[in-house]
Design an enzyme around this catalytic site. Sequence first.
Site, PDB file in Angstrom:
ATOM      1  N   TRP A   9       0.823  -1.226   0.000  1.00 13.41           N
ATOM      2  CA  TRP A   9       0.000   0.000   0.000  1.00 13.41           C
ATOM      3  C   TRP A   9       0.852   1.269   0.000  1.00 13.41           C
ATOM      4  O   TRP A   9       0.329   2.363  -0.102  1.00 13.41           O
ATOM      5  CB  TRP A   9      -0.938   0.000   1.208  1.00 13.41           C
ATOM      6  N   LYS A  10       2.139   1.136   0.220  1.00 16.89           N
ATOM      7  CA  LYS A  10       3.048   2.291   0.286  1.00 16.89           C
ATOM      8  C   LYS A  10       2.480   3.329   1.257  1.00 16.89           C
ATOM      9  O   LYS A  10       1.842   2.943   2.237  1.00 16.89           O
ATOM     10  CB  LYS A  10       3.278   2.859  -1.122  1.00 16.89           C
ATOM     11  N   HIS A  93      12.907  -2.401  -1.049  1.00 16.29           N
ATOM     12  CA  HIS A  93      12.098  -1.905  -2.174  1.00 16.29           C
ATOM     13  C   HIS A  93      12.865  -0.790  -2.893  1.00 16.29           C
ATOM     14  O   HIS A  93      13.607  -0.039  -2.252  1.00 16.29           O
ATOM     15  CB  HIS A  93      10.755  -1.392  -1.648  1.00 16.29           C
ATOM     16  N   GLU A 165      11.437  -6.679  -9.170  1.00 22.40           N
ATOM     17  CA  GLU A 165      10.692  -5.471  -9.514  1.00 22.40           C
ATOM     18  C   GLU A 165      11.586  -4.547 -10.340  1.00 22.40           C
ATOM     19  O   GLU A 165      12.317  -3.725  -9.777  1.00 22.40           O
ATOM     20  CB  GLU A 165      10.251  -4.743  -8.237  1.00 22.40           C
ATOM     21  N   GLY A 235       1.459  -2.752  -6.228  1.00 21.59           N
ATOM     22  CA  GLY A 235       1.349  -1.437  -5.618  1.00 21.59           C
ATOM     23  C   GLY A 235      -0.009  -0.822  -5.941  1.00 21.59           C
ATOM     24  O   GLY A 235      -1.024  -1.131  -5.313  1.00 21.59           O
ATOM     25  N   GLY A 236      -0.035   0.015  -6.965  1.00 21.84           N
ATOM     26  CA  GLY A 236      -1.237   0.793  -7.321  1.00 21.84           C
ATOM     27  C   GLY A 236      -2.530  -0.013  -7.345  1.00 21.84           C
ATOM     28  O   GLY A 236      -3.537   0.403  -6.739  1.00 21.84           O
TER      29      GLY A 236
HETATM   30  P1  PGA Z   1       3.046  -0.837  -8.863  1.00 24.13           P
HETATM   31  O1  PGA Z   1       4.055  -0.939  -7.619  1.00 24.13           O
HETATM   32  O2  PGA Z   1       2.220  -2.091  -8.869  1.00 24.13           O
HETATM   33  O3  PGA Z   1       2.207   0.384  -8.566  1.00 24.13           O
HETATM   34  O4  PGA Z   1       3.856  -0.683 -10.077  1.00 24.13           O
HETATM   35  C1  PGA Z   1       4.724  -2.138  -7.330  1.00 24.13           C
HETATM   36  C2  PGA Z   1       5.694  -1.894  -6.195  1.00 24.13           C
HETATM   37  O5  PGA Z   1       6.330  -0.826  -6.169  1.00 24.13           O
HETATM   38  O6  PGA Z   1       5.849  -2.758  -5.315  1.00 24.13           O
END
Ligand code: PGA
Length: 255
Positions: A9-10, A93, A165, A235-236
């Site tokens: 979720w950052k 990350h 990633e 993420g998003g």
């Molecule tokens: P994203 O992010 O799915 O929004 O590209 C992935 C992440 O940074 O772990």
Amino acid sequence: MKTYIVGNWKLNFNVGEASVYLHKLQKKIANYRDIEVVVAPTALCLQSLSLQLDRSKIKLGAQNAFYQDFGAFTGEISFAELNGLVKYCIVGHSERRYIFHEDDKMVAKKVAAAIRHKITPILCIGETESERAFGETADVIRDQLLGGLSEIGAEDVSKVIVAYEPVWAISSTKDAKIATPDEIAEVTEMIRKNLKEVYGAKTSEEVPVLFGGSVKPTNAGAYLTTPGINGLLIGGASLILEQFTDIIDIAKRVK
Ligand code: PGA
């Protein structure tokens, strides 16, 4: 091996929003024996979410922690504190590496601290767009992978999850691109080859490898069926309930 669907979720969702989201998510999904659904909220949400968590459906992850257990480290939280609260912690990350200047040494100490406190580290590795353009992908992957594992014993390597990633595919990167399954398979092979060379064939097969970078319901199926991939770090799309549950459904279908 289980399929891992991890929502990162950052810095999104305050305590109230996170609680509402988790409530809805738990209502929408079942208990899938072979799919491990993980959400990683901000550290501030972990305590309250752990109280409402249905652990048969979802596990909690942290996004980061410091390697020292306690002491004069203003602003940090430790793996010692996370022990009992989370099952997983994202480590290294690319946002930690590039915004907060974490290097492989720091990442390695965090991986070791996670293992010490019985938390599964999700070790993130991945090249930038320019590193790829200069043909440095294999070196970056090897350095970040073996560097990140350098503070733990060989017997603990199979307790680590690796997430590939590529920085150029992360949705918040400017002009992010979509990685192709072929590009991902190539790097997954590098990861397993490195693990095999250093830790042996058995360990290289036991370490789950996730993919992350602009994962959406539209590409999740292709990524989950990419050779060597055991799950997704999202993420998003993990912030949008329908998209996250769609991806879990896809994981169930392709399993
Ligand atoms: P994203 O992010 O799915 O929004 O590209 C992935 C992440 O940074 O772990």
